[in-house]
Design a protein around this motif. Sequence first.
Motif, mmCIF file in Angstrom:
data_model
loop_
_atom_site.group_PDB
_atom_site.id
_atom_site.type_symbol
_atom_site.label_atom_id
_atom_site.label_comp_id
_atom_site.label_asym_id
_atom_site.label_seq_id
_atom_site.Cartn_x
_atom_site.Cartn_y
_atom_site.Cartn_z
ATOM 1 N N GLY A 72 -20.875 -1.665 -22.092
ATOM 2 C CA GLY A 72 -19.967 -0.658 -22.636
ATOM 3 C C GLY A 72 -20.572 0.714 -22.811
ATOM 4 O O GLY A 72 -20.028 1.537 -23.565
ATOM 5 N N GLY A 73 -21.688 1.002 -22.144
ATOM 6 C CA GLY A 73 -22.261 2.342 -22.242
ATOM 7 C C GLY A 73 -22.812 2.707 -23.606
ATOM 8 O O GLY A 73 -22.886 3.884 -23.959
ATOM 9 N N LYS A 74 -23.192 1.703 -24.381
ATOM 10 C CA LYS A 74 -23.732 1.988 -25.717
ATOM 11 C C LYS A 74 -25.128 2.591 -25.670
ATOM 12 O O LYS A 74 -25.583 3.163 -26.654
ATOM 13 C CB LYS A 74 -23.779 0.691 -26.527
ATOM 14 C CG LYS A 74 -22.400 0.069 -26.776
ATOM 15 C CD LYS A 74 -22.554 -1.275 -27.466
ATOM 16 C CE LYS A 74 -21.208 -1.968 -27.619
ATOM 17 N NZ LYS A 74 -21.352 -3.315 -28.222
ATOM 18 N N ALA A 75 -25.801 2.423 -24.536
ATOM 19 C CA ALA A 75 -27.139 2.971 -24.374
ATOM 20 C C ALA A 75 -27.308 3.441 -22.932
ATOM 21 O O ALA A 75 -26.637 2.956 -22.027
ATOM 22 C CB ALA A 75 -28.201 1.928 -24.709
ATOM 23 N N LYS A 76 -28.184 4.390 -22.746
ATOM 24 C CA LYS A 76 -28.553 4.803 -21.406
ATOM 25 C C LYS A 76 -29.670 3.892 -20.925
ATOM 26 O O LYS A 76 -30.743 3.839 -21.542
ATOM 27 C CB LYS A 76 -29.018 6.259 -21.395
ATOM 28 C CG LYS A 76 -27.901 7.254 -21.673
ATOM 29 C CD LYS A 76 -28.397 8.689 -21.513
ATOM 30 C CE LYS A 76 -27.244 9.673 -21.708
ATOM 31 N NZ LYS A 76 -27.702 11.091 -21.539
ATOM 32 N N VAL A 77 -29.402 3.153 -19.869
ATOM 33 C CA VAL A 77 -30.375 2.182 -19.368
ATOM 34 C C VAL A 77 -30.989 2.715 -18.072
ATOM 35 O O VAL A 77 -30.269 3.042 -17.122
ATOM 36 C CB VAL A 77 -29.720 0.813 -19.115
ATOM 37 C CG1 VAL A 77 -30.744 -0.167 -18.550
ATOM 38 C CG2 VAL A 77 -29.120 0.273 -20.405
ATOM 39 N N ARG A 78 -32.301 2.796 -18.065
ATOM 40 C CA ARG A 78 -33.027 3.235 -16.874
ATOM 41 C C ARG A 78 -33.893 2.075 -16.395
ATOM 42 O O ARG A 78 -34.867 1.707 -17.038
ATOM 43 C CB ARG A 78 -33.890 4.453 -17.197
ATOM 44 C CG ARG A 78 -33.072 5.700 -17.486
ATOM 45 C CD ARG A 78 -33.974 6.867 -17.878
ATOM 46 N NE ARG A 78 -33.242 8.120 -17.933
ATOM 47 C CZ ARG A 78 -32.506 8.517 -18.966
ATOM 48 N NH1 ARG A 78 -32.424 7.745 -20.041
ATOM 49 N NH2 ARG A 78 -31.856 9.663 -18.938
ATOM 50 N N LYS A 79 -33.494 1.487 -15.266
ATOM 51 C CA LYS A 79 -34.202 0.332 -14.740
ATOM 52 C C LYS A 79 -35.250 0.767 -13.725
ATOM 53 O O LYS A 79 -34.968 1.542 -12.822
ATOM 54 C CB LYS A 79 -33.221 -0.645 -14.104
ATOM 55 C CG LYS A 79 -32.191 -1.181 -15.096
ATOM 56 C CD LYS A 79 -31.195 -2.102 -14.441
ATOM 57 C CE LYS A 79 -30.143 -2.588 -15.447
ATOM 58 N NZ LYS A 79 -29.143 -3.485 -14.816
ATOM 59 N N ASN A 80 -36.472 0.276 -13.913
ATOM 60 C CA ASN A 80 -37.591 0.657 -13.058
ATOM 61 C C ASN A 80 -38.505 -0.546 -12.904
ATOM 62 O O ASN A 80 -39.089 -1.021 -13.865
ATOM 63 C CB ASN A 80 -38.345 1.844 -13.687
ATOM 64 C CG ASN A 80 -39.510 2.294 -12.822
ATOM 65 O OD1 ASN A 80 -39.736 1.786 -11.724
ATOM 66 N ND2 ASN A 80 -40.266 3.265 -13.333
ATOM 67 N N ASN A 81 -38.612 -1.045 -11.691
ATOM 68 C CA ASN A 81 -39.448 -2.217 -11.443
ATOM 69 C C ASN A 81 -40.924 -1.870 -11.248
ATOM 70 O O ASN A 81 -41.757 -2.751 -11.073
ATOM 71 C CB ASN A 81 -38.940 -2.986 -10.220
ATOM 72 C CG ASN A 81 -37.611 -3.665 -10.504
ATOM 73 O OD1 ASN A 81 -37.294 -3.967 -11.655
ATOM 74 N ND2 ASN A 81 -36.817 -3.873 -9.464
ATOM 75 N N ASN A 82 -41.245 -0.584 -11.288
ATOM 76 C CA ASN A 82 -42.634 -0.147 -11.207
ATOM 77 C C ASN A 82 -42.911 0.869 -12.320
ATOM 78 O O ASN A 82 -43.207 2.040 -12.060
ATOM 79 C CB ASN A 82 -42.916 0.490 -9.838
ATOM 80 C CG ASN A 82 -42.818 -0.516 -8.714
ATOM 81 O OD1 ASN A 82 -43.667 -1.390 -8.585
ATOM 82 N ND2 ASN A 82 -41.766 -0.393 -7.906
ATOM 83 N N PRO A 83 -42.814 0.413 -13.581
ATOM 84 C CA PRO A 83 -43.007 1.340 -14.700
ATOM 85 C C PRO A 83 -44.469 1.712 -14.866
ATOM 86 O O PRO A 83 -45.357 1.033 -14.340
ATOM 87 C CB PRO A 83 -42.521 0.530 -15.903
ATOM 88 C CG PRO A 83 -42.805 -0.883 -15.523
ATOM 89 C CD PRO A 83 -42.563 -0.958 -14.035
ATOM 90 N N PRO A 84 -44.748 2.799 -15.597
ATOM 91 C CA PRO A 84 -46.156 3.134 -15.894
ATOM 92 C C PRO A 84 -46.840 1.970 -16.592
ATOM 93 O O PRO A 84 -46.283 1.335 -17.482
ATOM 94 C CB PRO A 84 -46.040 4.350 -16.824
ATOM 95 C CG PRO A 84 -44.692 4.922 -16.544
ATOM 96 C CD PRO A 84 -43.810 3.757 -16.189
#
Length: 531
Positions: A503-515
């Motif tokens: 429901g768009g309650k949070a901004k989700v940034r998906k990254n399979n190669n995070p720092p």
Amino acid sequence: MNRPYLNTLLTIVPLILAGCGPYTHTVRQVPHARQEKELLLNESTISLAAGKHYRTGRLHTFLYGKHYRDAWAAPVPVRVLDLKREKGGLTPVKQGGSRQTLNLWLADSAGREYVLRSVDKEPAVGLPESLRASYIAFIARDATSATHPYAALTLPPMARAIGIYHTRPELVYMPHSQDLGEFRDTFAGMVAMLERRPDGDQSDAPWFGSAENVKSTRSMLEDRFRDNDTEVDAEFFLRSRLFDMLLGDWSRHEGNWRWAEFGLEKGVKYKAVPRDRDNVFYKLNDALVPMLFMATKQKEHFRTFRGSIRNVEALNRSGRNLDELLLAELPRETWIQEARTIKALLTDEVIENAFRELPDTIYALTADRIIEKLKSRRGQLLRVAEAYYESLSREVDIVGSDKHEEFAVEFLNEGRVEVKAYKLKDGAREKAVFRRVFDPEETKQLNIYGEDRFLFSGEGASQIRIRVFGGAGEDRYAIREGLGTKGKVHIHDSTYGNVYPDGGKAKVRKNNNPPVQTLDAKGMLLKYYLD
């Protein structure tokens, strides 16, 4: 004069003079054994200046500063170290590592370790070998005169009075003795501070908390990031850090601490042991060239010890990484209380008696002005504590461990946010490991690093931006229906096995190669300067 011009000027001039010389230097005050006999007062005492080469002509002093040149150049009686008798007998073990100080590790018959630290320094070791006899090296070494050669002797009485741990340095002279063995050519003829190394079993050393194990910062952080049964006594650390600010000690990087370990019913607790107090009462900005250098802001954390405490952010720059981690849970009230405690315990009598630990000649040359400034700074400690608290509180990192945890974020009225972290066992809360309420007047952003569960609840609307960095495992994020989090909650995690709010309650940034610094204990360690 603009800053780029200053930077260019202060870079070019030494390079022009780099070929002049050679400018030789040794941290040993008596390079030859024959000189030693002439300087001995008796078998156990010798009269020496820690750095007579720092006494310079009027022009040089005008350009580069008076600093503590008189104290460095003044002969004082120094106890001659007899390795066979000292501490029941000391044996040289190895030369220790340091940025500028020459160190020799020693051990007694029981295996307890001591360190012999040169009073004079050699900062030119950081230069290319081709420049170590150049004018550039000469100026780098000459800056040592901004430090007080015997300041460390005054600190144990003050540290004891306020109830923090400390080393116990003793001023000694290392003679030209065969007992040095292979280390004779390096350490013979040196004025030094002898002290117990804060490492390993210190159960007979109350100044280290009588801890059965004292560890490095690396070891402490490894335990802290890997296991949520590891605690660090934040209030005890805060008292040490406020004392640093009082002393004007601007060099409190991670390598300048050790950590006394104490067993709990489950897990361990660490308490801070400060060491390497080479830059207290620092006096740099008292002449043309140092003033020009400081105006470039290249080393803004090099702070001159004044009667007023200025720019606490710059003063604490080298210690900020640890401060952000270890002091994150402490509210303003704790900072104020610790500052008040130091003010009450560090009386005029304590301060004045502490400086009687200096050699008489050095006391006469330096003590009165430092004591006056120290008392003035003591009166500013509450203001300084609040100022640094506010600096750290603008953006706060809340860091979990590699073990299972739940982070409960509750939005309260007036935009406040409460964050609680719990250790989980078999999916249930076992104990709280973090709690603090954040006020939007103080805090603009929270960064939460952890694993497993992140729950957002409450009745208020968030005014603080919250960024969550999930760890390497599978994580679950849940936001209560109707909670006003729009635009304020940002989740950074991978696509693998995580449950995100809908429901768009949070901004989700998906990254399979995070720092890597956001993933686990091993990655977190990369942020710190570690031995």
